[in-house]
Motif scaffolding. Structure first.
Motif, PDB file in Angstrom:
ATOM      1  N   ALA A  45      38.578  25.676  54.027  1.00 26.66           N
ATOM      2  CA  ALA A  45      38.056  26.101  55.325  1.00 26.66           C
ATOM      3  C   ALA A  45      37.656  27.575  55.296  1.00 26.66           C
ATOM      4  CB  ALA A  45      39.104  25.858  56.407  1.00 26.66           C
ATOM      5  N   ARG A  46      38.448  28.392  54.649  1.00 30.74           N
ATOM      6  CA  ARG A  46      38.114  29.818  54.556  1.00 30.74           C
ATOM      7  C   ARG A  46      36.892  30.020  53.670  1.00 30.74           C
ATOM      8  NH1 ARG A  46      41.769  34.719  52.013  1.00 30.74           N
ATOM      9  NH2 ARG A  46      40.432  36.428  52.749  1.00 30.74           N
ATOM     10  N   ALA A  47      36.803  29.261  52.561  1.00 28.24           N
ATOM     11  CA  ALA A  47      35.644  29.385  51.679  1.00 28.24           C
ATOM     12  C   ALA A  47      34.352  28.987  52.385  1.00 28.24           C
ATOM     13  CB  ALA A  47      35.845  28.519  50.439  1.00 28.24           C
ATOM     14  N   ARG A  48      34.439  28.045  53.337  1.00 23.80           N
ATOM     15  CA  ARG A  48      33.259  27.593  54.080  1.00 23.80           C
ATOM     16  C   ARG A  48      32.891  28.517  55.234  1.00 23.80           C
ATOM     17  NH1 ARG A  48      34.813  21.117  54.649  1.00 23.80           N
ATOM     18  NH2 ARG A  48      33.716  20.414  52.753  1.00 23.80           N
ATOM     19  N   SER A  49      33.747  29.456  55.541  1.00 24.78           N
ATOM     20  CA  SER A  49      33.513  30.353  56.674  1.00 24.78           C
ATOM     21  C   SER A  49      32.508  31.442  56.291  1.00 24.78           C
ATOM     22  CB  SER A  49      34.825  31.005  57.103  1.00 24.78           C
ATOM     23  OG  SER A  49      35.188  32.043  56.196  1.00 24.78           O
ATOM     24  N   PRO A  50      31.980  32.190  57.277  1.00 22.23           N
ATOM     25  CA  PRO A  50      31.039  33.274  56.956  1.00 22.23           C
ATOM     26  C   PRO A  50      31.709  34.524  56.397  1.00 22.23           C
ATOM     27  CG  PRO A  50      31.353  33.125  59.332  1.00 22.23           C
ATOM     28  CD  PRO A  50      32.075  31.947  58.734  1.00 22.23           C
ATOM     29  N   GLU A  51      33.034  34.540  56.291  1.00 19.92           N
ATOM     30  CA  GLU A  51      33.727  35.712  55.748  1.00 19.92           C
ATOM     31  C   GLU A  51      33.223  36.024  54.344  1.00 19.92           C
ATOM     32  OE1 GLU A  51      38.240  37.076  54.339  1.00 19.92           O
ATOM     33  OE2 GLU A  51      37.934  35.163  55.377  1.00 19.92           O
ATOM     34  N   ARG A  52      32.902  37.278  54.108  1.00 25.10           N
ATOM     35  CA  ARG A  52      32.401  37.690  52.800  1.00 25.10           C
ATOM     36  C   ARG A  52      33.545  38.098  51.883  1.00 25.10           C
ATOM     37  NH1 ARG A  52      26.992  38.728  52.376  1.00 25.10           N
ATOM     38  NH2 ARG A  52      25.771  38.606  54.297  1.00 25.10           N
ATOM     39  N   PRO A  53      33.387  37.867  50.576  1.00 22.92           N
ATOM     40  CA  PRO A  53      34.423  38.327  49.627  1.00 22.92           C
ATOM     41  C   PRO A  53      34.528  39.845  49.642  1.00 22.92           C
ATOM     42  CG  PRO A  53      32.937  36.731  48.597  1.00 22.92           C
ATOM     43  CD  PRO A  53      32.317  37.103  49.916  1.00 22.92           C
ATOM     44  N   GLY A  54      35.705  40.344  49.304  1.00 24.02           N
ATOM     45  CA  GLY A  54      35.919  41.788  49.221  1.00 24.02           C
ATOM     46  C   GLY A  54      35.434  42.341  47.893  1.00 24.02           C
ATOM     47  N   HIS A  55      35.949  43.489  47.541  1.00 24.46           N
ATOM     48  CA  HIS A  55      35.558  44.127  46.283  1.00 24.46           C
ATOM     49  C   HIS A  55      36.003  43.278  45.096  1.00 24.46           C
ATOM     50  CE1 HIS A  55      34.143  47.696  48.287  1.00 24.46           C
ATOM     51  NE2 HIS A  55      35.293  47.833  48.920  1.00 24.46           N
ATOM     52  N   GLY A  56      35.242  43.350  44.021  1.00 20.86           N
ATOM     53  CA  GLY A  56      35.563  42.597  42.825  1.00 20.86           C
ATOM     54  C   GLY A  56      36.839  43.087  42.158  1.00 20.86           C
ATOM     55  N   THR A  57      37.429  42.222  41.368  1.00 20.66           N
ATOM     56  CA  THR A  57      38.638  42.536  40.617  1.00 20.66           C
ATOM     57  C   THR A  57      38.394  42.223  39.147  1.00 20.66           C
ATOM     58  OG1 THR A  57      39.501  40.302  41.020  1.00 20.66           O
ATOM     59  CG2 THR A  57      40.135  42.044  42.586  1.00 20.66           C
ATOM     60  N   PRO A  58      39.213  42.716  38.230  1.00 20.77           N
ATOM     61  CA  PRO A  58      38.998  42.412  36.811  1.00 20.77           C
ATOM     62  C   PRO A  58      39.093  40.917  36.529  1.00 20.77           C
ATOM     63  CG  PRO A  58      40.481  44.279  37.080  1.00 20.77           C
ATOM     64  CD  PRO A  58      40.296  43.700  38.443  1.00 20.77           C
ATOM     65  N   ALA A  59      38.179  40.440  35.715  1.00 22.30           N
ATOM     66  CA  ALA A  59      38.142  39.015  35.398  1.00 22.30           C
ATOM     67  C   ALA A  59      39.131  38.627  34.318  1.00 22.30           C
ATOM     68  CB  ALA A  59      36.735  38.608  34.964  1.00 22.30           C
ATOM     69  N   GLY A  60      39.604  39.597  33.544  1.00 23.29           N
ATOM     70  CA  GLY A  60      40.510  39.280  32.454  1.00 23.29           C
ATOM     71  C   GLY A  60      39.773  38.691  31.265  1.00 23.29           C
ATOM     72  N   SER A  61      40.523  38.106  30.355  1.00 21.41           N
ATOM     73  CA  SER A  61      39.948  37.556  29.135  1.00 21.41           C
ATOM     74  C   SER A  61      39.037  36.380  29.450  1.00 21.41           C
ATOM     75  CB  SER A  61      41.072  37.103  28.195  1.00 21.41           C
ATOM     76  OG  SER A  61      40.535  36.393  27.096  1.00 21.41           O
ATOM     77  N   PRO A  62      37.889  36.259  28.744  1.00 21.89           N
ATOM     78  CA  PRO A  62      36.999  35.122  28.985  1.00 21.89           C
ATOM     79  C   PRO A  62      37.529  33.806  28.424  1.00 21.89           C
ATOM     80  CG  PRO A  62      36.134  36.482  27.216  1.00 21.89           C
ATOM     81  CD  PRO A  62      37.317  37.214  27.779  1.00 21.89           C
ATOM     82  N   VAL A  63      38.569  33.861  27.618  1.00 20.43           N
ATOM     83  CA  VAL A  63      39.219  32.652  27.111  1.00 20.43           C
ATOM     84  C   VAL A  63      40.734  32.849  27.182  1.00 20.43           C
ATOM     85  CG1 VAL A  63      37.341  31.981  25.566  1.00 20.43           C
ATOM     86  CG2 VAL A  63      39.170  33.443  24.713  1.00 20.43           C
ATOM     87  N   ARG A  64      41.451  31.735  27.235  1.00 24.93           N
ATOM     88  CA  ARG A  64      42.903  31.820  27.253  1.00 24.93           C
ATOM     89  C   ARG A  64      43.410  32.397  25.930  1.00 24.93           C
ATOM     90  NH1 ARG A  64      46.422  26.739  29.225  1.00 24.93           N
ATOM     91  NH2 ARG A  64      45.236  27.251  31.103  1.00 24.93           N
ATOM     92  N   ASP A  65      44.481  33.174  26.014  1.00 27.85           N
ATOM     93  CA  ASP A  65      45.086  33.774  24.823  1.00 27.85           C
ATOM     94  C   ASP A  65      46.019  32.741  24.193  1.00 27.85           C
ATOM     95  OD1 ASP A  65      45.924  35.495  22.873  1.00 27.85           O
ATOM     96  OD2 ASP A  65      47.308  36.609  24.171  1.00 27.85           O
ATOM     97  N   TRP A  66      45.448  31.853  23.394  1.00 26.92           N
ATOM     98  CA  TRP A  66      46.247  30.793  22.787  1.00 26.92           C
ATOM     99  C   TRP A  66      47.171  31.373  21.715  1.00 26.92           C
ATOM    100  CZ3 TRP A  66      45.832  26.578  25.533  1.00 26.92           C
ATOM    101  CH2 TRP A  66      44.608  26.229  26.111  1.00 26.92           C
ATOM    102  N   PRO A  67      48.395  30.845  21.582  1.00 27.41           N
ATOM    103  CA  PRO A  67      49.282  31.311  20.509  1.00 27.41           C
ATOM    104  C   PRO A  67      48.877  30.713  19.163  1.00 27.41           C
ATOM    105  CG  PRO A  67      50.338  29.546  21.747  1.00 27.41           C
ATOM    106  CD  PRO A  67      49.036  29.851  22.461  1.00 27.41           C
ATOM    107  N   ARG A  68      49.425  31.257  18.130  1.00 25.25           N
ATOM    108  CA  ARG A  68      49.253  30.785  16.748  1.00 25.25           C
ATOM    109  C   ARG A  68      47.831  31.059  16.247  1.00 25.25           C
ATOM    110  NH1 ARG A  68      52.782  25.146  16.417  1.00 25.25           N
ATOM    111  NH2 ARG A  68      54.645  25.985  17.472  1.00 25.25           N
TER     112      ARG A  68
END
Length: 383
Positions: free
Chosen positions: A17-40
């Motif tokens: 419901a919030r995503a469908r509302s006219p509310e705009r996203p705030g400032h961007g945040t760091p996206a982190g790694s583009p892939v999961r940090d798999w072990p091994r």
């Protein structure tokens, strides 16, 4: 966004419901790694033997990045953020030893995570989850519908890759009930009693009657706007038919078109032709609803997946969004096969299509879309 864990939202109905509302996203945040940090340590996927599933080709045609940044991949993703992560449950009939593996799509490598669960079937089961942070970094509170759509696209990419490699009917799970994974695709190893059929045969109800070639899958990309030019009726009918077959029972499908008869069109009951559902120019309104993307007003046509009422529970929301991403991906491939330009459109605000057409409000929302045109942006810029 409220979470018990960042990748499992609490109160998905309120989140939508919030995503469908006219509310705009705030400032961007760091996206982190583009892939999961798999072990091994990573390991290459070996070449397939004569009786093996070609796991290397399956992943290359469905999930592997084709550029160093990781943005260009076979499955579409909102903002090219690619939040979908893949674990592989490998059984017999694969070039890898049986076990559970994490897949790195940037390096096209796997990481052995441990033994397979009990009763792991032959072949491979790809389990799809998300790292929500990647999409939240740009889209904020609008992220979760996009995460589900992206998962549907990745599921479809695996399904089509399996079909292109000769798998008879890959098993797709998009039921929306399991806490994890969000979706899964099981691909069996080749059956030595039945030779692989050449591309072009008829296959299952989730897809069109055309088996894609590896070349088609390698060539698919989202076309940058603008996407002008109204698709011919036969091509538009084929795209609608593919989406309707693949979209599950909770979604309905139509397309907004422009001149010479602007309005909304849908398939006839037998699926053999197009009929007008509503008259009038809808594309400028769609451009406003689609996060203000003005170019949509000039797109040749816009395929629309709609449904998912405001009071839908979490399994219904998950199921419809996963199926919408799955179906739009297959419709995208159909569009490209018919020579059309195409681009998925995932972010929709206040897009109550039913209310706009005079029905009760809150019952029939746009979930996903595919913009279509007959001329690509580079062609348009040279005319």
């Amino acid at each position: 966004m409220e979470h018990t864990h960042e990748d499992h939202p609490v109160g998905l109905s309120a989140v939508l419901a919030r995503a469908r509302s006219p509310e705009r996203p705030g400032h961007g945040t760091p996206a982190g790694s583009p892939v999961r940090d798999w072990p091994r340590p990573p390991r290459a996927v070996p070449a397939a033997g004569p009786a093996d599933l070609d796991l290397r080709a399956l992943l290359r045609l469905s999930l592997a990045a084709s550029d160093g940044s990781g943005r260009l991949r076979p499955a579409a993703s909102a903002g090219a953020l690619h939040p979908v992560d893949t674990e592989l449950l490998v059984g017999t009939g694969c070039p890898l030893p049986s076990g559970r593996y994490g897949y790195d799509p940037l390096r096209h490598r796997v990481h052995h995570l441990g033994p397979p669960p009990g009763r792991t079937p032959p072949g491979v089961t790809a389990e799809l989850t998300v790292t929500a942070r990647r999409t939240v970094s740009h889209y904020g509170h609008r992220a979760w519908p996009l995460l589900l759509l992206d998962t549907g696209h990745a599921t479809a990419a695996l399904f089509l890759a399996a079909r292109a490699l000769g798998a008879d009917e890959p098993e797709v799970r998009l039921d929306g009930t399991a806490a994890s994974p969000l979706a899964a695709v099981r691909v069996a190893p080749p059956d030595p009693r039945h030779p692989v059929r050449p591309c072009g045969g008829v296959h299952g109800p989730r897809s069109s009657t055309h088996v894609p070639t590896p070349g088609e899958l390698q060539a698919r990309r989202s076309t940058p706007p603008p996407l002008p030019g109204t698709p011919p009726p036969d091509a538009l009918r084929a795209v609608l038919a593919t989406a309707a077959r693949a979209g599950g029972g909770d979604l309905r499908w139509c397309a907004a078109v422009g001149e010479p008869r602007p309005g909304l069109v849908e398939l006839t009951a037998d699926g053999g032709a197009l009929r007008q559902r509503a008259a009038g120019e809808a594309r400028p309104t769609l451009a406003v609803w689609a996060a203000g993307q003005a170019w949509i007003a000039d797109a040749g046509a816009v395929l629309l997946a709609h449904g998912c009422p405001a009071d839908a529970d979490a399994p219904h929301i998950r199921r419809t969004h996963l199926h919408a991403g799955f179906a739009v991906h297959l419709a995208h491939v159909t569009a490209l096969r018919h020579g059309l330009a195409a681009r998925p459109v995932g972010s929709w605000q206040q897009a109550d299509l039913g209310a706009a057409l005079g029905a009760a409000p809150g019952r029939d929302w746009i979930v996903h879309a595919l913009a279509l045109g007959t001329r690509h942006a580079d062609e348009e810029n040279t005319t």
